[in-house]
Design a protein around this motif. Structure first.
Motif, PDB file in Angstrom:
ATOM      1  N   THR A  21      -1.143  -3.744  -1.699  1.00  0.00           N
ATOM      2  CA  THR A  21      -2.025  -2.716  -2.248  1.00  0.00           C
ATOM      3  C   THR A  21      -1.590  -1.544  -1.232  1.00  0.00           C
ATOM      4  O   THR A  21      -1.773  -1.736   0.069  1.00  0.00           O
ATOM      5  CB  THR A  21      -3.537  -3.071  -1.813  1.00  0.00           C
ATOM      6  N   LEU A  22      -1.707  -0.293  -1.996  1.00  0.00           N
ATOM      7  CA  LEU A  22      -1.109   0.787  -1.074  1.00  0.00           C
ATOM      8  C   LEU A  22      -1.939   2.017  -1.564  1.00  0.00           C
ATOM      9  O   LEU A  22      -2.335   2.087  -2.804  1.00  0.00           O
ATOM     10  CB  LEU A  22       0.289   1.193  -1.529  1.00  0.00           C
ATOM     11  N   ASP A  23      -2.387   2.624  -0.370  1.00  0.00           N
ATOM     12  CA  ASP A  23      -2.980   4.032  -0.856  1.00  0.00           C
ATOM     13  C   ASP A  23      -2.451   4.919  -0.024  1.00  0.00           C
ATOM     14  O   ASP A  23      -2.566   5.008   1.218  1.00  0.00           O
ATOM     15  CB  ASP A  23      -4.881   3.708  -0.418  1.00  0.00           C
ATOM     16  N   CYS A  24      -1.804   5.907  -0.769  1.00  0.00           N
ATOM     17  CA  CYS A  24      -0.894   7.029  -0.154  1.00  0.00           C
ATOM     18  C   CYS A  24      -1.157   8.200  -0.613  1.00  0.00           C
ATOM     19  O   CYS A  24      -1.715   8.469  -1.731  1.00  0.00           O
ATOM     20  CB  CYS A  24       0.417   6.582  -0.586  1.00  0.00           C
ATOM     21  N   SER A  54      10.777   8.199  -5.209  1.00  0.00           N
ATOM     22  CA  SER A  54       9.415   8.830  -5.331  1.00  0.00           C
ATOM     23  C   SER A  54       8.965   9.707  -4.171  1.00  0.00           C
ATOM     24  O   SER A  54       9.932   9.343  -3.030  1.00  0.00           O
ATOM     25  CB  SER A  54       8.352   7.917  -5.682  1.00  0.00           C
ATOM     26  N   GLU A  55       8.084  10.329  -4.115  1.00  0.00           N
ATOM     27  CA  GLU A  55       7.518  10.920  -2.989  1.00  0.00           C
ATOM     28  C   GLU A  55       6.570  10.387  -2.183  1.00  0.00           C
ATOM     29  O   GLU A  55       5.994  10.423  -1.083  1.00  0.00           O
ATOM     30  CB  GLU A  55       6.647  12.443  -3.537  1.00  0.00           C
ATOM     31  N   CYS A  56       6.530   9.180  -2.622  1.00  0.00           N
ATOM     32  CA  CYS A  56       5.457   8.008  -1.999  1.00  0.00           C
ATOM     33  C   CYS A  56       6.206   7.105  -0.824  1.00  0.00           C
ATOM     34  O   CYS A  56       6.863   6.499  -1.056  1.00  0.00           O
ATOM     35  CB  CYS A  56       4.713   7.189  -3.049  1.00  0.00           C
ATOM     36  N   GLY A  57       5.560   7.463   0.394  1.00  0.00           N
ATOM     37  CA  GLY A  57       6.184   6.629   1.375  1.00  0.00           C
ATOM     38  C   GLY A  57       5.970   7.175   2.663  1.00  0.00           C
ATOM     39  O   GLY A  57       5.342   8.327   2.827  1.00  0.00           O
ATOM     40  N   GLY A  58       6.452   6.605   3.792  1.00  0.00           N
ATOM     41  CA  GLY A  58       6.288   7.163   5.348  1.00  0.00           C
ATOM     42  C   GLY A  58       6.334   5.939   6.288  1.00  0.00           C
ATOM     43  O   GLY A  58       7.260   5.012   6.025  1.00  0.00           O
ATOM     44  N   VAL A  59       6.110   6.399   7.478  1.00  0.00           N
ATOM     45  CA  VAL A  59       6.425   5.610   8.706  1.00  0.00           C
ATOM     46  C   VAL A  59       5.123   4.852   9.004  1.00  0.00           C
ATOM     47  O   VAL A  59       4.078   5.409   9.158  1.00  0.00           O
ATOM     48  CB  VAL A  59       6.931   6.580   9.593  1.00  0.00           C
ATOM     49  N   VAL A  60       5.491   3.524   9.338  1.00  0.00           N
ATOM     50  CA  VAL A  60       4.455   2.801   9.905  1.00  0.00           C
ATOM     51  C   VAL A  60       3.984   3.046  11.447  1.00  0.00           C
ATOM     52  O   VAL A  60       4.975   2.925  12.392  1.00  0.00           O
ATOM     53  CB  VAL A  60       4.828   1.390   9.817  1.00  0.00           C
ATOM     54  N   ASP A  61       2.903   3.285  11.724  1.00  0.00           N
ATOM     55  CA  ASP A  61       2.260   3.667  12.950  1.00  0.00           C
ATOM     56  C   ASP A  61       1.503   3.004  13.603  1.00  0.00           C
ATOM     57  O   ASP A  61       1.059   2.929  14.594  1.00  0.00           O
ATOM     58  CB  ASP A  61       1.674   5.437  12.818  1.00  0.00           C
ATOM     59  N   ALA A  62       0.662   2.088  12.758  1.00  0.00           N
ATOM     60  CA  ALA A  62      -0.302   1.194  13.266  1.00  0.00           C
ATOM     61  C   ALA A  62      -0.667   0.088  12.363  1.00  0.00           C
ATOM     62  O   ALA A  62      -0.306  -0.028  11.192  1.00  0.00           O
ATOM     63  CB  ALA A  62      -1.752   2.092  13.514  1.00  0.00           C
ATOM     64  N   GLY A  78       0.038   4.683   8.467  1.00  0.00           N
ATOM     65  CA  GLY A  78       1.044   5.558   9.050  1.00  0.00           C
ATOM     66  C   GLY A  78       1.029   7.004   8.436  1.00  0.00           C
ATOM     67  O   GLY A  78       0.298   7.104   7.676  1.00  0.00           O
ATOM     68  N   ARG A  79       1.745   7.708   8.642  1.00  0.00           N
ATOM     69  CA  ARG A  79       2.335   9.059   8.340  1.00  0.00           C
ATOM     70  C   ARG A  79       3.121   9.078   7.152  1.00  0.00           C
ATOM     71  O   ARG A  79       4.111   8.642   6.829  1.00  0.00           O
ATOM     72  CB  ARG A  79       2.674  10.174   9.235  1.00  0.00           C
ATOM     73  N   THR A  80       2.558   9.853   6.074  1.00  0.00           N
ATOM     74  CA  THR A  80       3.494   9.915   4.962  1.00  0.00           C
ATOM     75  C   THR A  80       4.693  10.973   5.267  1.00  0.00           C
ATOM     76  O   THR A  80       4.664  11.493   6.495  1.00  0.00           O
ATOM     77  CB  THR A  80       2.998  10.480   3.728  1.00  0.00           C
ATOM     78  N   TRP A  81       5.695  11.093   4.450  1.00  0.00           N
ATOM     79  CA  TRP A  81       6.879  12.104   4.704  1.00  0.00           C
ATOM     80  C   TRP A  81       6.113  13.478   5.345  1.00  0.00           C
ATOM     81  O   TRP A  81       6.485  14.104   6.156  1.00  0.00           O
ATOM     82  CB  TRP A  81       7.770  12.162   3.620  1.00  0.00           C
TER      83      TRP A  81
END
Length: 323
Positions: A21-24, A54-62, A78-81
């Protein structure tokens, strides 16, 4: 089925996930994600998660670990791009008041990405649709603006929108012309709630430094078209006057800011816009949509300000916010 790719902490693809499940979200504010992946395996701190191409993604911060009845649920965030860019600041060069740029979009964006130290993450490219590399006219950034806001405003000033997509181990970033959706599409694409104000404040009295008779005063007036000058148009019943208290301002600063304040007050009202996600059209942040109410003649032009992508049970849904 929408497949999610998960890397290790070195950003090398480690595995894919289908049950998650992803909410971006990205655009105005937020620029972050929240992810829950089924199964017992964990995700490294600093790993990338992305939907390829796609534009959907980012880095895991917590990570949040919820243990109930012996079963753990791990929620990663985390933060998206876009959020990575939002956490960098564009500073003027030493000895300069402002940062200014001009040139082809890919060159300008590339130099700005390098400037904030993200050239190992982002690769500035020409639009992949083959439309050519657009130009950025001489542009002056706000002082100490975050890189994401600065890039978006720079693009908007040139009729462009900022695009990102993760592919082949790199986040491609480019600028392309804004898309305008109006009469060519279904008029039911957006709903709006509009308040129109015909008579607005048209006389603003700025009060600056000084006391009593020695206080600096600046008068500004708006005409029927919203033009602001120091010539009065409306009088008597039609005059709507207000006071603008700026007690620290000298004469020049007071005049400048009183004029700007009255210009800001010339907006015809407020508009709340809802964009239907089931329209069949994929919008980008920065695109515009238009709706018209034939009864009142009110036409609303809305700009997509945020895009929210959710994936659950392998199904993706997209919501938009506009302003």
């Amino acid at each position: 089925m929408v497949e999610l790719i998960i890397t290790d902490s070195n950003h090398v693809d480690a595995r894919s996930a289908a049950d998650y499940t992803l909410d971006c979200a990205w655009g105005k504010e937020e620029n972050d994600f929240e992810l829950v992946v089924s199964g017992a395996s964990t995700i490294d701190a600093g790993a990338y998660i992305y939907i390829d191409g796609s534009e959907c993604g980012g880095v895991v911060d917590a990570m949040e670990d919820q243990l109930a009845a012996g079963v753990s649920t791990l929620t990663y965030s985390g933060r998206t791009w876009h959020g990575m860019l939002a956490n960098k600041i564009l500073e003027p060069d030493k000895g300069k008041d402002y940062l200014t740029v001009s040139g082809t979009a890919s060159t300008v964006i590339g130099s700005l990405i390098s400037r904030v130290g993200l050239d190992s993450v982002f690769d500035a490219v020409v639009p992949p649709d083959g439309s050519g590399d657009p130009s950025i006219k001489q542009y002056q950034f706000d002082r100490y603006v975050d890189a994401y806001t600065g890039l978006r405003k720079m693009c908007a000033a040139n009729g462009l929108k900022l695009r990102l997509a993760y592919t082949s181990g790199q986040v491609n970033i480019w600028a392309e012309p804004v898309a305008h959706y109006g009469d060519s599409i279904d008029s039911d694409l957006i709903d709006f709630d509009a308040t129109r104000t015909w008579r607005k404040p048209n006389h603003l009295i700025g009060l600056g430094k000084g006391e009593l008779r020695n206080r600096i005063v600046s008068h500004w007036y708006a005409d029927s078209k919203g033009n602001v000058t120091q010539t009065q148009t409306f009088k008597g019943l039609d005059e709507i006057a207000q006071v603008y208290d700026y007690s620290s301002a000298e004469a020049d600063e007071l005049a400048k800011n009183t004029k700007k304040k009255l210009q800001d007050l010339q907006s015809e009202g407020e508009v709340k816009v809802t964009v239907h996600e089931d329209s069949g059209i994929v919008f980008d942040v920065g695109d515009t949509v238009t709706a018209r109410d034939n009864l009142t003649g009110i036409t609303v032009n809305a700009t997509i300000s945020k895009k929210i992508v959710k994936v659950s049970g392998g199904v993706m849904s997209v919501d938009y916010e506009a302003e």
